[in-house]
Design an enzyme around this catalytic site. Structure first.
Site, PDB file in Angstrom:
ATOM      1  N   GLU A 138      14.714 -15.432  -0.094  1.00  0.00           N
ATOM      2  CA  GLU A 138      15.142 -16.538   0.762  1.00  0.00           C
ATOM      3  C   GLU A 138      14.100 -17.640   0.821  1.00  0.00           C
ATOM      4  O   GLU A 138      14.398 -18.755   1.268  1.00  0.00           O
ATOM      5  CB  GLU A 138      15.402 -16.023   2.182  1.00  0.00           C
ATOM      6  CG  GLU A 138      16.578 -15.059   2.291  1.00  0.00           C
ATOM      7  CD  GLU A 138      16.671 -14.448   3.680  1.00  0.00           C
ATOM      8  OE1 GLU A 138      15.833 -14.815   4.551  1.00  0.00           O
ATOM      9  OE2 GLU A 138      17.573 -13.619   3.902  1.00  0.00           O
ATOM     10  N   ASP A 183       0.831  -1.189   0.000  1.00  0.00           N
ATOM     11  CA  ASP A 183       0.000   0.000   0.000  1.00  0.00           C
ATOM     12  C   ASP A 183       0.879   1.257   0.000  1.00  0.00           C
ATOM     13  O   ASP A 183       1.892   1.323   0.701  1.00  0.00           O
ATOM     14  CB  ASP A 183      -0.881  -0.016   1.255  1.00  0.00           C
ATOM     15  CG  ASP A 183      -1.854   1.129   1.303  1.00  0.00           C
ATOM     16  OD1 ASP A 183      -2.703   1.217   0.395  1.00  0.00           O
ATOM     17  OD2 ASP A 183      -1.786   1.931   2.257  1.00  0.00           O
TER      18      ASP A 183
END
Length: 557
Positions: free
Chosen positions: A274, A225
């Site tokens: 990751e 956002d």
């Protein structure tokens, strides 16, 4: 568990939805506004269990992923975009176990889950901000927000001239613990939404931790956002003379689209990479140009950015073609897909927008020509789904829902509505709960009515009324999404081959596939290319020519 829910997904469910490499490049992602999607407990407010119960509907619609608007713990001053706790579910929506079950069920149905992240500001009920106020001037917690002394003899004037997106000053003065007037704090949106100071390392540490929390829960990505708003220009300089309407980012502003945001997103990308399963970021980034938007999707930053230039384009062939070309040209050098969108929870639904005269913006107060708006909306959707890249759908657009423009003042909840100047404050119109059945107090939304009233005419727009009905908007979406999924050339690539066409008509090829859109108010004839696959209206092929009604799109192969 609801009778509509899928069986719990196995722990390897994520692998089920990870078979399509680079899935996000051509994905169709469906935005769920949880409070308005489905209510499982009859309190009039949608919730996570309600969303979970309707996941099979989304699978059958043919989308690839679900984006959930905020469901975090929040006082709801701005419909959940004022977050008090980023690691908790607000009780109105359920709890963390409900979130976990929703994610597992979605993965079991081969749907990915993207959650909203709100990093520009917190709620004023966030623990950091409450402590900052309680501890008074000099509190280290105040450094994590933008606290500043006021101007004037007694500090009675705001620190600068910035205005809130919701209207009025972007600054609120606090009352110190001893009862005296004190510093001011920055809020680009409502006063209940103080902006974080991203120059403070604790803010970055906190959000990397929040990312890991939800990634460990199994989410497939984040919609960010106000992705363009985190970093403010050094010294928070005055804005000076400006056009209030440009505050959403369509002009250069000291609080939007600062170059420093990109360092933040590069650090986030390290965290995301990751994790297995091709997790993604999508940016809500209002920028002056699509070229500036492309900066957010460079290879080491975010994956997608909403194309607000396209969303804002008028129903005009020349303007649409220019926007498509500029978007593809801007995204190609950074290797990112275009990301197309026509509606969301912040703008007037395109079935209403296209039924009004152009130039009124993306927040419109009038119903316009309902028939015209729906015809154009159906045609615009087919055009969008034929373009290379990813596409976002907003809940209810597959039903052809219009905006509700006549909500009584007493039911409105958009904070911009109460702030006067600024945005019109009519976002509630696109947030009315969607209809599932012909009957019931809320057309199947729930057993206890709905938090915003639904129009009486929505019975025949419901999922029940449109399912299996040839020519309905719902069946058009289902057919288009099925065709898009079955044809590799749709969504893939980074270019289109434009064809010659009459004025007001767009025509392009992608392999053997052809898309033709008539944006004019009159019937046109163009050369027929292959057989008609899908059309948004009635078309005819005669003597090698395709007869295309006004405001209609056709796909041919």
């Amino acid at each position: 568990m609801s009778q509509h829910s899928a069986d719990p997904a196995p722990t390897s469910a994520l692998a089920t939805v990870a078979t399509h490499r680079d899935w996000w490049r051509d994905a169709v992602i469906y935005q769920v506004y949880p409070r308005s999607f489905a209510d499982s407990n009859g309190d009039g407010m949608g919730d996570l269990e309600g969303v979970r119960s309707r996941l099979p509907y989304l699978r059958d619609l043919g989308v690839d992923a679900v984006w959930l608007s905020p469901f975090y713990a929040s006082p709801q001053a701005d419909a959940g975009y004022d977050v008090a706790d980023y690691r908790a579910v607000d009780p109105m929506f359920g709890n963390l176990l409900d979130a976990d079950a929703l994610i597992r069920d979605a993965h079991g149905l081969s749907l990915r889950v993207i959650v909203d992240l709100v990093p520009n500001h917190s709620s004023d009920q966030h623990e950091w901000f409450k402590r900052a106020l309680a501890e008074g001037p000099g509190s280290p917690l105040r450094e994590r927000y933008h606290f500043r002394p006021g101007k004037g003899a007694d500090g009675e004037l705001p620190p600068n001239d910035w205005e809130s997106i919701f209207g009025g000053p972007a600054w609120t003065r606090v009352t110190e613990p001893d009862g005296t007037p004190g510093d001011w704090y920055l809020h680009l949106f409502a006063p209940e939404q103080p902006d974080f100071n991203w120059d403070h390392p604790a803010v970055g540490d906190e959000f990397r931790s929040v990312l890991r929390f939800w990634l460990d829960m199994g989410v497939d990505g984040f919609r960010i956002d106000v992705a363009h708003g985190l970093v403010k220009a050094p010294g928070l300089p005055d804005l000076g003379d400006h056009d209030q309407l440009k505050l959403l980012g369509n002009d250069v502003m000291p609080f939007f689209d600062q170059d420093g945001v990109h360092e933040i997103y590069r650090s986030w990308r390290v965290v995301l990479d990751e994790y297995a399963g091709e997790r993604i970021f999508v940016a809500e980034a209002w920028t002056p140009t699509v070229e500036r938007t492309a900066n957010y999707v460079r290879p080491d930053e975010l994956h997608q950015a909403f194309n607000f230039q396209y969303l804002s384009a008028a129903w005009d062939a020349e303007e649409l073609r220019s926007c498509v070309d500029r978007t593809l040209d801007a995204m190609r050098p950074v290797g990112a897909p275009a990301t197309w969108v026509l509606s969301n929870h912040d703008v007037t639904r395109h079935a209403t927008r296209f039924g009004n005269p152009p130039g009124l913006g993306t927040q419109i107060r009038t119903a316009g020509d309902r028939g015209l708006g729906l015809r154009r909306a159906r045609a615009a959707t087919l055009l969008m789904l034929a373009l290379p890249g990813s596409a976002y759908l907003y809940q209810g657009e597959e039903l052809g829902l219009p905006d509700v423009v006549d909500l009584p003042d007493e039911v409105r909840q958009d904070p911009a509505y109460f702030r006067g100047a600024g945005q019109d404050g009519f976002r509630d119109g696109c947030r009315v709960p969607i209809p599932w059945t012909r009957d019931g107090s809320s057309y199947g939304f729930g057993d206890g009515g709905s938090w915003l009233p639904q129009p009486a005419g929505w019975s025949e727009l419901s999922v029940e009324a449109q399912s299996g009905v040839e020519g309905s908007t719902l069946e058009l979406y289902r057919a288009a999404l099925a065709a898009r999924r079955s044809r590799p050339e749709l969504g893939a690539g980074d270019s289109v081959s434009w064809l010659s066409a009459p004025e007001g008509v767009l025509a392009f090829q992608r392999g053997e596939f052809t898309c033709v859109t008539n944006t004019t108010g009159a019937k046109v004839r163009v050369p027929a290319r292959g057989r008609v696959l899908i059309a948004s209206g009635e078309v005819a092929v005669t003597d090698g020519e395709l007869e295309l009604p006004a405001d209609t799109t056709v796909w041919s192969v």
